[in-house]
Design a protein around this motif. Structure first.
Motif, mmCIF file in Angstrom:
data_model
loop_
_atom_site.group_PDB
_atom_site.id
_atom_site.type_symbol
_atom_site.label_atom_id
_atom_site.label_comp_id
_atom_site.label_asym_id
_atom_site.label_seq_id
_atom_site.Cartn_x
_atom_site.Cartn_y
_atom_site.Cartn_z
ATOM 1 N N TRP A 59 0.831 -1.200 0.000
ATOM 2 C CA TRP A 59 0.000 0.000 0.000
ATOM 3 C C TRP A 59 0.871 1.257 0.000
ATOM 4 O O TRP A 59 0.473 2.285 -0.537
ATOM 5 N N ILE A 62 1.455 2.132 -3.435
ATOM 6 C CA ILE A 62 0.305 2.807 -4.031
ATOM 7 C C ILE A 62 0.347 4.289 -3.693
ATOM 8 O O ILE A 62 0.103 5.153 -4.535
ATOM 9 N N TRP A 67 -2.941 8.113 -6.446
ATOM 10 C CA TRP A 67 -4.225 7.487 -6.174
ATOM 11 C C TRP A 67 -5.004 7.159 -7.438
ATOM 12 O O TRP A 67 -6.047 6.523 -7.367
ATOM 13 N N SER A 68 -4.578 7.620 -8.563
ATOM 14 C CA SER A 68 -5.310 7.316 -9.784
ATOM 15 C C SER A 68 -4.328 6.971 -10.887
ATOM 16 O O SER A 68 -3.158 7.272 -10.803
ATOM 17 N N GLY A 71 -3.224 1.786 -12.190
ATOM 18 C CA GLY A 71 -3.386 0.941 -11.009
ATOM 19 C C GLY A 71 -3.665 -0.492 -11.386
ATOM 20 O O GLY A 71 -4.757 -0.812 -11.845
ATOM 21 N N SER A 75 -4.000 -4.910 -4.732
ATOM 22 C CA SER A 75 -4.888 -4.038 -3.963
ATOM 23 C C SER A 75 -5.893 -3.348 -4.866
ATOM 24 O O SER A 75 -7.060 -3.193 -4.505
ATOM 25 N N ASP A 76 -5.461 -2.930 -6.049
ATOM 26 C CA ASP A 76 -6.389 -2.322 -6.995
ATOM 27 C C ASP A 76 -7.451 -3.323 -7.441
ATOM 28 O O ASP A 76 -8.631 -2.968 -7.575
ATOM 29 N N LEU A 79 -9.940 -3.629 -4.695
ATOM 30 C CA LEU A 79 -10.811 -2.459 -4.631
ATOM 31 C C LEU A 79 -11.888 -2.513 -5.713
ATOM 32 O O LEU A 79 -13.072 -2.294 -5.445
ATOM 33 N N THR A 80 -11.480 -2.818 -6.939
ATOM 34 C CA THR A 80 -12.444 -2.863 -8.035
ATOM 35 C C THR A 80 -13.462 -3.971 -7.838
ATOM 36 O O THR A 80 -14.665 -3.775 -8.040
ATOM 37 N N ARG A 218 -7.508 0.641 -14.952
ATOM 38 C CA ARG A 218 -6.351 1.122 -14.207
ATOM 39 C C ARG A 218 -6.530 2.560 -13.738
ATOM 40 O O ARG A 218 -5.613 3.140 -13.174
ATOM 41 N N ARG A 221 -8.864 3.740 -9.138
ATOM 42 C CA ARG A 221 -8.446 3.586 -7.742
ATOM 43 C C ARG A 221 -9.149 4.554 -6.803
ATOM 44 O O ARG A 221 -9.776 4.151 -5.819
ATOM 45 N N ASN A 224 -12.927 3.896 -6.570
ATOM 46 C CA ASN A 224 -13.263 2.704 -5.792
ATOM 47 C C ASN A 224 -13.198 2.972 -4.295
ATOM 48 O O ASN A 224 -14.052 2.510 -3.525
#
Length: 504
Positions: A59, A62, A67-68, A71, A75-76, A79-80, A218, A221, A224
């Motif tokens: 993380w 990340i 944050w965008s 990704g 972890s991405d 999240l998705t 991608r 992030r 989400n």
């Protein structure tokens, strides 16, 4: 550069990368050299994940990378998947439990969850097989989104690819339509002086002209994370509200009114645990796609905590209202916390719209030839598809019916029947099973256990999920059209006005 030249150059680059960087001979990754478990797994990672060089280690990685954008970490993917699994289902599942009966739901929901995790493992195995074969023959093209129908058509046959494409489009369209209907319903709860049709026009426009233009998975992030915060708040709000209202123990013993109600409920539950239609796009966006099936079950932990407890407590606290309302906001008391929850869920539904409509955009781009163009050409070319979704949402604004249709037509096939049948077909021969890059785990009984489970899942969902489910969903759609007509100004608005008079 022509598309064929792009493919040839990409294939050459990948083949060279395999020999020089991964030190794996591309001609030897199948057959006798692939039968040893350890070497097979090593080759699988080298082959399927060979392109990926940018995965953040944690993380913290990340945070360092932003944050965008770009990704593709585990972890991405979590999240998705967690964000996609909840969506409008969080608002519809309490009503589904009422339709099924709480006792039946306590059996069906855990079973559907286990089936869903198993079939996602099957899809991940098929993705690995697809990509490895494509790389061996030199036709793998980095940057071209891999989709459900691509894998089905290549591994099973053109007929399977065509049928999968049809069902996938129906499923993704239905999910996207449900998001527009859900956002318009949410704002009607807050501002009942304006009818739902107007709100559907407003939010359909916002989703069409903004959330349709997110390039790929991608770039989700930050969206989400915002969406999951909203669903967590909503779950806590409903649980607290149910506790304040008090639970009615006799509600546990209420059963379905009839067979149609029962299968409408199972359709919605099937939809809740069947978000597989966009799974290949999520895998393909990962830095290490071969590990997606180990990430996907973790997303279910969050999904369970924010969907199942509040749905059960809604049925126990407000059984009569829950039986009448397809949206949980029509059941809970009207207060400031509810309005905050509605706004957060509208944001989440906008994100879910983008997640589920993006695979359809990829299909459209490939059809009209804009998939490899620059974003200023590619993204606007998606708008005709978004307009069609917007129009259908205005035409059939029946929230619970859309969820039921989506569960029966779409997720019954894509989440359960297709993975089981396609996996058995691809690995029907002993040679194919010996060369499999991602074989079934031994604790389920190896290939024999896998085939038995697959046959059971395919038979059950083809009969009850698709067969009876489609009958119940279409009958409900006809009933709603006869009662409210198409382009209904305000579906179930009288009940919403009544709910808004309740405070707590």
């Amino acid at each position: 550069m022509a598309e064929g030249d792009v493919k040839a150059a990409s294939a050459t680059k990948l083949a060279g990368g395999l020999d020089t960087e991964a030190e794996v001979n591309i001609e030897d990754f199948r057959g006798d050299s692939a039968t040893d478990d350890i070497s097979r797994q090593a080759m699988m990672k080298s082959l399927v994940d060979i392109e990926q060089k940018e995965e953040p280690a944690s993380w913290n990685g990340i945070l360092r990378k932003g944050w965008s954008g770009n990704g593709g970490s585990l972890s991405d993917a979590w999240l998705t998947s967690a964000c996609a699994q909840i969506g409008q289902v969080m608002l519809a599942l309490p009503h589904a439990i009422s339709l099924m009966g709480l006792r039946a739901a306590c059996v069906i929901i855990p079973c559907y969850t286990l089936f869903s995790m198993w079939t996602m493992h099957l899809l991940n195995a098929l993705y690995v097989e697809y990509k490895a074969r494509k790389m061996k023959e030199g036709s793998w093209v980095p940057g071209r989104a891999v989709q459900y129908y691509d894998v089905a058509g290549y591994l099973v046959g053109r007929w399977a690819g065509a049928f999968t494409l049809l069902i996938t489009v129906i499923s993704l369209f239905s999910t996207s339509i449900a998001q527009i209907v859900a956002t318009s319903t949410g704002f009607y709860y807050i501002v009942p002086g304006v009818n739902k049709l107007y709100w559907a026009l407003v939010w359909g426009g916002i989703l069409t002209f903004f959330f349709s233009l997110i390039p790929s998975f991608r770039h989700f992030r930050v969206f989400n994370i915002i969406g999951l915060v909203g669903t967590a708040f909503t779950a806590v709000f409903i649980i607290v509200s149910a506790g304040k209202t008090g639970l009615q123990g006799e509600a546990f013993y209420l059963g379905p009114k009839n067979m149609q109600s029962f299968f409408l409920g199972t359709n919605i539950a099937q939809n809740a645990w069947g978000g597989h239609t966009m799974s290949f796009e999520v895998m393909d966006a990962m830095f290490r796609p071969s590990r997606y099936d180990s990430t996907y079950p973790l997303s279910y932990l969050f999904t369970y905590f924010v969907t199942v407890p509040h749905s059960i407590l809604t049925q126990l606290a407000w059984p009569l209202s829950n039986a009448q309302q397809g949206n949980v906001f029509g059941v809970v008391p009207n207060n400031a916390a509810r309005d905050v929850s509605i706004i957060l869920m509208v944001i989440h539904e906008c994100i879910a719209y983008a997640i589920y409509i993006t695979p359809v955009f990829f299909m459209w781009e490939k059809l009209i030839g804009t998939h490899y163009k620059t974003n200023w050409i590619r993204l606007p070319s998606r708008l005709p598809v978004a307009f069609v979704v917007w129009l259908i949402a205005l035409l059939f604004p029946f929230y619970d019916t859309i969820n039921a249709i989506m569960g029966a037509f779409g997720n019954g096939f894509t989440a359960f029947v297709f993975p089981a049948v396609y996996h058995m077909w691809v690995y029907r021969s002993a040679e194919a099973r010996a060369a499999c890059l991602k074989p079934p785990p031994r604790w389920i009984g190896g290939w024999t256990g896998a085939f038995l489970i697959n046959a059971m899942i395919a038979s059950y969902f083809l009969t009850f999920g698709v067969g009876f489910g489609i009958w119940a969903a279409l009958k409900n759609l006809v009933d709603n059209i006869n009662k409210y007509s198409v382009f209904a100004n305000c579906y179930q608005c009288a009940d919403i006005v009544k709910t808004n008079s309740l405070t707590g």
